[in-house]
Design a protein around this motif. Structure first.
Motif, PDB file in Angstrom:
ATOM      1  N   TYR A  53       1.824   4.932 -14.560  1.00  0.00           N
ATOM      2  CA  TYR A  53       2.105   4.985 -13.120  1.00  0.00           C
ATOM      3  C   TYR A  53       1.034   5.813 -12.415  1.00  0.00           C
ATOM      4  O   TYR A  53       0.787   6.973 -12.786  1.00  0.00           O
ATOM      5  CB  TYR A  53       3.484   5.608 -12.902  1.00  0.00           C
ATOM      6  CG  TYR A  53       3.810   5.847 -11.436  1.00  0.00           C
ATOM      7  CD1 TYR A  53       3.738   4.808 -10.510  1.00  0.00           C
ATOM      8  CD2 TYR A  53       4.199   7.106 -10.987  1.00  0.00           C
ATOM      9  CE1 TYR A  53       4.036   5.033  -9.177  1.00  0.00           C
ATOM     10  CE2 TYR A  53       4.504   7.331  -9.653  1.00  0.00           C
ATOM     11  CZ  TYR A  53       4.416   6.288  -8.754  1.00  0.00           C
ATOM     12  OH  TYR A  53       4.707   6.496  -7.430  1.00  0.00           O
ATOM     13  N   ILE A  59       2.134   2.507  -2.459  1.00  0.00           N
ATOM     14  CA  ILE A  59       2.025   2.289  -1.013  1.00  0.00           C
ATOM     15  C   ILE A  59       3.208   2.920  -0.285  1.00  0.00           C
ATOM     16  O   ILE A  59       4.375   2.645  -0.622  1.00  0.00           O
ATOM     17  CB  ILE A  59       1.979   0.774  -0.718  1.00  0.00           C
ATOM     18  CG1 ILE A  59       0.770   0.142  -1.429  1.00  0.00           C
ATOM     19  CG2 ILE A  59       1.936   0.511   0.777  1.00  0.00           C
ATOM     20  CD1 ILE A  59       0.839  -1.364  -1.490  1.00  0.00           C
ATOM     21  N   THR A  63       8.913  -0.868  -1.287  1.00  0.00           N
ATOM     22  CA  THR A  63      10.101  -0.719  -2.158  1.00  0.00           C
ATOM     23  C   THR A  63      10.185  -1.871  -3.158  1.00  0.00           C
ATOM     24  O   THR A  63      11.235  -2.131  -3.727  1.00  0.00           O
ATOM     25  CB  THR A  63      11.380  -0.710  -1.299  1.00  0.00           C
ATOM     26  OG1 THR A  63      11.398  -1.914  -0.519  1.00  0.00           O
ATOM     27  CG2 THR A  63      11.441   0.502  -0.377  1.00  0.00           C
ATOM     28  N   ARG A  64       9.082  -2.570  -3.351  1.00  0.00           N
ATOM     29  CA  ARG A  64       9.143  -3.819  -4.124  1.00  0.00           C
ATOM     30  C   ARG A  64       9.610  -3.647  -5.557  1.00  0.00           C
ATOM     31  O   ARG A  64      10.210  -4.549  -6.131  1.00  0.00           O
ATOM     32  CB  ARG A  64       7.766  -4.495  -4.111  1.00  0.00           C
ATOM     33  CG  ARG A  64       7.461  -5.109  -2.765  1.00  0.00           C
ATOM     34  CD  ARG A  64       6.258  -5.989  -2.832  1.00  0.00           C
ATOM     35  NE  ARG A  64       6.394  -6.993  -3.892  1.00  0.00           N
ATOM     36  CZ  ARG A  64       5.740  -8.116  -3.939  1.00  0.00           C
ATOM     37  NH1 ARG A  64       4.894  -8.413  -2.988  1.00  0.00           N
ATOM     38  NH2 ARG A  64       5.903  -8.956  -4.933  1.00  0.00           N
ATOM     39  N   CYS A  65       9.297  -2.509  -6.168  1.00  0.00           N
ATOM     40  CA  CYS A  65       9.674  -2.339  -7.581  1.00  0.00           C
ATOM     41  C   CYS A  65      11.104  -1.829  -7.746  1.00  0.00           C
ATOM     42  O   CYS A  65      11.656  -1.843  -8.839  1.00  0.00           O
ATOM     43  CB  CYS A  65       8.711  -1.399  -8.286  1.00  0.00           C
ATOM     44  SG  CYS A  65       8.719   0.264  -7.583  1.00  0.00           S
ATOM     45  N   CYS A  97       4.528  -5.015  -8.411  1.00  0.00           N
ATOM     46  CA  CYS A  97       3.720  -4.019  -7.700  1.00  0.00           C
ATOM     47  C   CYS A  97       2.453  -4.656  -7.116  1.00  0.00           C
ATOM     48  O   CYS A  97       1.639  -5.214  -7.857  1.00  0.00           O
ATOM     49  CB  CYS A  97       3.346  -2.876  -8.643  1.00  0.00           C
ATOM     50  SG  CYS A  97       2.376  -1.614  -7.799  1.00  0.00           S
TER      51      CYS A  97
HETATM   52  S1  SF4 Z   1       5.825  -1.787  -6.096  1.00  0.00           S
HETATM   53 FE1  SF4 Z   1       6.616   0.307  -6.480  1.00  0.00          FE
HETATM   54  S2  SF4 Z   1       4.909   1.406  -7.465  1.00  0.00           S
HETATM   55 FE2  SF4 Z   1       4.045  -0.461  -6.551  1.00  0.00          FE
HETATM   56  S3  SF4 Z   1       3.348   0.186  -4.534  1.00  0.00           S
HETATM   57 FE3  SF4 Z   1       5.447  -0.554  -4.266  1.00  0.00          FE
HETATM   58  S4  SF4 Z   1       6.762   1.279  -4.449  1.00  0.00           S
HETATM   59 FE4  SF4 Z   1       4.732   1.798  -5.283  1.00  0.00          FE
END
Ligand code: SF4
Ligand code: SF4
Length: 301
Positions: A53, A59, A63-65, A97
């Motif tokens: 990580y 970013i 909140t994609r993950c 991500c």
């Molecule tokens: S997917 Fe998760 S780790 Fe990747 S940029 Fe978005 S919040 Fe950060």
């Protein structure tokens, strides 16, 4: 990279000029028989894939993950953390991500895939007298894969060097000898007890393997990763020179200490302890070389 049987590799690095003659492509294998407290590649220690990580790539507001992890290993960056112990390296969050803040370190490669990748650099090998270097981790621990891959690499006309720490049964590499042009053999500490303290293992098997390679007239270059305060004292210099003198090794390559490995530890959720050592000065290496020379061993950076 396919999921077919093959080797677990965490990097293929091009244009190296420090890992054998000429311009080289270096393939880094996962898994190692030692656990050196100064290991430059902590991502190589375990044999399987790992999650890494990079918070600086995450970013703001993304909140994609979140919610993707079925093992409950992933919490929002700013409110929580990654629970590396729970992670099963499924890769689901990595795929989500958009910024490569999450990455899987270590992928399976087949011998054919790796050969195609390495051969892309053939023009550089041809123009510089370079080739392929296997590194890690400990490539010899994936000897079944190498038994398939190395004949292919030699049939393709590649010069093959193997970086090794020598901590394995010699039978692992015996079938591979005819496919290897150069062994870059690391010797870390001469004293067996200190070797065990710093690397987790005594050095008797390692020294035995070095002796066997030399007896079998393999081309071997012995190297010492310099770690100030661990293997640079007068006692280790004298004993290393004496040991290599007995084996008929006339020279030693000193690998400069690089402290950048410490920054990798939090990315991997590693509990290894940072040493806090700074890179030594040029004068330090000059003095170390002079110390070896006093014992009849030519040592160079
Ligand atoms: S997917 Fe998760 S780790 Fe990747 S940029 Fe978005 S919040 Fe950060
Ligand atoms: S790699 Fe899989 S198990 Fe590990 S944190 Fe990501 S989603 Fe969870």
């Amino acid at each position: 990279m396919s999921g077919a049987p093959g080797a677990t590799i965490f990097d293929v690095q091009r244009f190296s000029i420090h890992d054998g003659p000429g311009i080289r492509t270096v393939v880094f294998f996962k898994g190692c028989g030692l656990a050196c407290e100064w290991c430059q590649n902590p991502e190589a220690m375990s044999s399987g894939p790992e999650l890494a990580y990079y918070p600086d790539r995450c970013i703001e507001g993304c909140t994609r993950c979140l919610g993707v992890c079925e093992d409950d290993a992933l919490a929002p960056r700013r409110e929580g953390r990654i629970d590396f112990a729970r992670c099963t390296h499924c890769g689901a969050c990595v795929e989500r991500c958009p910024s490569s803040a999450l990455r899987l370190v270590g992928q399976r490669w087949s011998a054919g895939e790796l050969l195609v990748e390495v051969c892309k650099d053939r023009p550089f090998f041809d123009s510089s007298g370079g080739g392929l270097t296997l590194s890690g981790g400990e490539p010899a621990l994936q000897s079944a894969f190498l038994g398939e891959f190395l004949p292919m690499a030699k049939n393709a006309g590649l010069h093959v060097a193997v970086e090794t720490a020598g901590a394995y049964a010699f039978e692992l590499i015996e079938p591979l000898l005819r496919w290897v042009d150069l062994w870059l053999f690391d010797l870390k500490v001469a004293d067996a007890a200190l070797h065990a303290r710093y690397t987790g293992r005594k050095n008797d098997e390692i020294l035995g393997n070095l002796g066997r390679l030399l007896e079998l007239e393999q081309t071997v270059e012995v190297r010492m990763p310099v770690v100030p305060g661990r293997n640079t004292d007068a006692e280790n210099v004298a004993r290393t020179a004496e040991l290599l003198g007995r084996l008929g090794v006339p020279s030693l390559q000193l690998l400069p200490y690089n402290h950048l490995w410490e920054a990798k530890l939090p990315r991997l959720g590693s509990e290894r302890v940072a040493l806090g050592l700074r890179p030594p000065s040029e004068e330090f290496y000059e003095q170390l070389s002079a110390d070896f020379a006093r014992h009849g061993l030519q040592a160079r950076v």
